[in-house]
Design an enzyme around this catalytic site. Structure first.
Site, short mmCIF file in Angstrom:
data_model
loop_
_atom_site.label_atom_id
_atom_site.label_comp_id
_atom_site.label_asym_id
_atom_site.label_seq_id
_atom_site.Cartn_x
_atom_site.Cartn_y
_atom_site.Cartn_z
N LYS A 51 2.65 0.25 -13.52
CA LYS A 51 3.02 -0.42 -12.47
C LYS A 51 2.87 -2.06 -12.49
O LYS A 51 3.58 -2.84 -11.98
CB LYS A 51 2.33 -0.01 -11.18
CG LYS A 51 2.78 1.53 -10.73
CD LYS A 51 2.40 1.59 -9.49
CE LYS A 51 2.16 3.05 -8.67
NZ LYS A 51 1.72 3.32 -7.65
N SER A 155 -7.32 -7.71 6.80
CA SER A 155 -7.70 -6.59 7.84
C SER A 155 -6.42 -5.97 8.39
O SER A 155 -5.54 -6.07 7.79
CB SER A 155 -8.65 -7.35 8.89
OG SER A 155 -8.97 -6.19 10.00
N TYR A 186 -8.87 5.14 8.78
CA TYR A 186 -8.54 3.67 8.11
C TYR A 186 -8.72 2.57 9.07
O TYR A 186 -9.14 1.45 8.73
CB TYR A 186 -6.70 3.98 8.31
CG TYR A 186 -5.94 2.71 7.89
CD1 TYR A 186 -6.35 2.00 6.85
CD2 TYR A 186 -5.35 1.84 9.20
CE1 TYR A 186 -5.40 0.79 6.43
CE2 TYR A 186 -4.76 0.73 8.78
CZ TYR A 186 -4.74 0.20 7.45
OH TYR A 186 -4.20 -0.97 7.14
N LYS A 190 -10.87 -1.07 8.39
CA LYS A 190 -10.22 -2.40 8.80
C LYS A 190 -10.98 -3.14 9.53
O LYS A 190 -11.04 -4.51 9.68
CB LYS A 190 -8.65 -2.19 9.27
CG LYS A 190 -7.92 -1.85 8.22
CD LYS A 190 -7.21 -2.64 7.22
CE LYS A 190 -7.41 -2.43 5.74
NZ LYS A 190 -7.24 -3.59 4.74
N1 LIG Z 1 1.86 -3.35 5.60
C1 LIG Z 1 1.52 -3.59 6.74
O1 LIG Z 1 2.17 -3.18 7.98
C2 LIG Z 1 0.04 -3.73 7.17
C3 LIG Z 1 -0.18 -4.08 8.16
C4 LIG Z 1 -1.89 -4.38 8.24
C5 LIG Z 1 -2.59 -4.58 7.03
N2 LIG Z 1 -1.95 -4.39 5.83
C6 LIG Z 1 -2.89 -4.39 4.87
O2 LIG Z 1 -2.32 -5.29 3.85
C7 LIG Z 1 -2.83 -4.89 2.28
C8 LIG Z 1 -1.67 -4.92 1.53
O3 LIG Z 1 -0.83 -3.47 2.12
P1 LIG Z 1 0.65 -3.53 1.76
O4 LIG Z 1 1.25 -3.15 2.99
O5 LIG Z 1 1.19 -4.32 0.87
O6 LIG Z 1 0.60 -1.79 1.06
P2 LIG Z 1 1.36 -1.61 -0.53
O7 LIG Z 1 2.57 -1.87 -0.52
O8 LIG Z 1 0.83 0.09 -0.19
O9 LIG Z 1 0.26 -2.24 -1.32
C9 LIG Z 1 -1.09 -1.80 -1.43
C10 LIG Z 1 -1.47 -2.16 -2.95
O10 LIG Z 1 -3.06 -1.86 -3.01
C11 LIG Z 1 -3.23 -1.19 -4.10
N3 LIG Z 1 -4.32 -0.26 -4.32
C12 LIG Z 1 -4.48 0.84 -3.44
N4 LIG Z 1 -5.59 1.46 -3.82
C13 LIG Z 1 -5.99 0.65 -4.88
C14 LIG Z 1 -7.33 0.91 -5.77
N5 LIG Z 1 -8.27 1.90 -5.35
N6 LIG Z 1 -7.65 0.07 -6.68
C15 LIG Z 1 -6.74 -1.04 -6.73
N7 LIG Z 1 -5.56 -1.11 -5.71
C16 LIG Z 1 -5.15 -0.39 -5.18
C17 LIG Z 1 -1.85 -0.48 -4.52
O11 LIG Z 1 -1.51 -0.04 -5.72
P3 LIG Z 1 -0.90 1.23 -6.15
O12 LIG Z 1 0.54 0.54 -6.05
O13 LIG Z 1 -1.45 1.66 -7.41
O14 LIG Z 1 -1.01 2.18 -5.05
C18 LIG Z 1 -0.88 -1.32 -4.03
O15 LIG Z 1 -0.71 -2.47 -5.09
C19 LIG Z 1 -3.66 -3.68 2.74
O16 LIG Z 1 -4.96 -4.05 2.82
C20 LIG Z 1 -3.19 -3.17 4.14
O17 LIG Z 1 -4.35 -2.51 4.91
C21 LIG Z 1 -0.74 -3.94 5.79
#
Ligand SMILES: NC(=O)c1ccc[n+]([C@@H]2O[C@H](COP(=O)([O-])OP(=O)(O)OC[C@H]3O[C@@H](n4cnc5c(N)ncnc54)[C@H](OP(=O)(O)O)[C@@H]3O)[C@@H](O)[C@H]2O)c1
Length: 304
Positions: A51, A155, A186, A190
């Site tokens: 990836k 967070s 979850y 956070k």
């Molecule tokens: N999107 C929202 O609405 C939202 C809201 C509040 C907070 N957040 C926070 O924003 C951050 C990014 O999330 P996102 O929305 O961009 O989600 P996402 O598209 O699912 O991206 C998450 C990333 O974290 C990686 N990851 C997961 N488990 C891991 C591990 N064990 N070791 C290393 N990397 C790992 C994933 O890798 P894989 O591709 O291999 O799974 C992916 O690259 C998170 O911390 C989330 O809690 C997001």
């Protein structure tokens, strides 16, 4: 209302940046927007090499003259992997200007990390904390050259839903916590992200420590979620979420703006927030920080 646009990203000459979870979602988009501002190198940390290589290939196609994009193997659900990633990074770099602790999982099925912690807490809280503390000496050295050196911690506004009767039952974080709904696991993780960053900020005088939440952003975060009702709900909710190009600006602001202040928690985009009542509970914050130090003690010098 504070605002920050992609055009406001300053010049990043000479800077070395590490983004966890850089292969997808907010992490990928953050790298995509930072890359054209001339950093020396950006480390795209990810648990999956295929990836990451796909993401790097896409980013290179969009930025053919940038040669500073590097893959860093990192599985936040394994202390050994985090230790190896930090060692690999430090073997190549003596400078780190921005550590963006972006990677995370949300509302996944119950499980344990390699080290026996509840999977969401271990992945979202303990892994990033270990990475941070292993790289903190380098961030501090970099702060002598660049007063804007910093660590940003993702967070979520969802931290406000963390259940007060479970925050923090530390003995249960050594189990899959099957008696707790995945949403509770979850939101607790956070809240802990926010407590950890605030506690570290109180102890840190050279490196900026900045917790942030991006609002609801249309990424793949919900894909690994579980629950008969929860999963369809999350898929429906994402239709109303902020597009990722705009959604990433909250953490980009936290990562690069000189106006982002040490120890301040920010929401979209660059709006200072105080967090929930539990987030403001200083005793709870200290308990969380001490617990994290005890769990990491085998891997890094604890911070008092
Ligand atoms: N999107 C929202 O609405 C939202 C809201 C509040 C907070 N957040 C926070 O924003 C951050 C990014 O999330 P996102 O929305 O961009 O989600 P996402 O598209 O699912 O991206 C998450 C990333 O974290 C990686 N990851 C997961 N488990 C891991 C591990 N064990 N070791 C290393 N990397 C790992 C994933 O890798 P894989 O591709 O291999 O799974 C992916 O690259 C998170 O911390 C989330 O809690 C997001």
């Amino acid at each position: 209302m504070p605002t920050f646009r992609s055009e406001d990203i300053p010049d990043l000459h000479n800077q070395v940046i590490l983004v966890t979870g850089g292969n997808a979602g907010l992490g990928y988009e953050t790298i995509r927007q930072l890359i054209s501002h001339h950093p020396a190198r950006i480390y795209l940390a990810a648990r999956s090499r295929p990836k990451a290589e796909q993401a790097i290939s896409d980013l290179k196609a969009q930025n053919p003259t940038f040669n500073g994009l590097r893959f860093l193997q990192l599985d936040l659900a394994s202390f050994e992997s985090v230790k190896a990633a930090a060692a690999e990074f430090l073997a190549q770099e003596s400078r780190l200007d921005i550590l963006l602790n972006n990677a995370g999982i949300m509302m996944t099925p119950e499980g344990l990390t390699s080290d026996g912690h509840e999977i969401q807490f271990g992945t979202n809280v303990l892994g990033p904390a270990l990475l941070t503390q292993l790289l903190l000496p380098t961030l501090r050295n970099t702060a002598k050259l660049n007063a804007q050196a910093r660590m940003v911690m993702l967070s979520s506004a969802a931290h406000a839903r963390a259940p007060s009767d479970w925050v923090y039952k530390f003995d249960e974080l050594r189990t899959p916590a099957a008696n707790r709904h995945t949403t509770e696991r979850y939101t607790t993780s956070k809240l802990a992200n926010l407590h950890y960053a605030k506690a570290l900020a109180e102890r840190e005088s050279r490196v900026k420590i900045i917790p942030v939440h991006p609002g609801m952003v249309a990424t793949n975060l919900h894909h690994a979620s579980t629950g008969t009702f929860l999963k369809p709900f999350l898929y429906a909710a994402i239709c109303f979420a902020t597009p990722v190009a705009k959604g990433a600006l909250s953490q980009i602001f936290a990562a690069v703006s000189p106006d982002a202040n040490h120890g301040q928690y920010y929401g979209p985009i660059g709006k200072p927030e105080s967090g929930s009542k539990l987030a403001q509970d200083h005793d709870l914050q200290e308990k969380l920080f001490q617990y994290v130090q005890s769990e990491l003690a085998e891997y890094v010098e604890p911070i008092a």
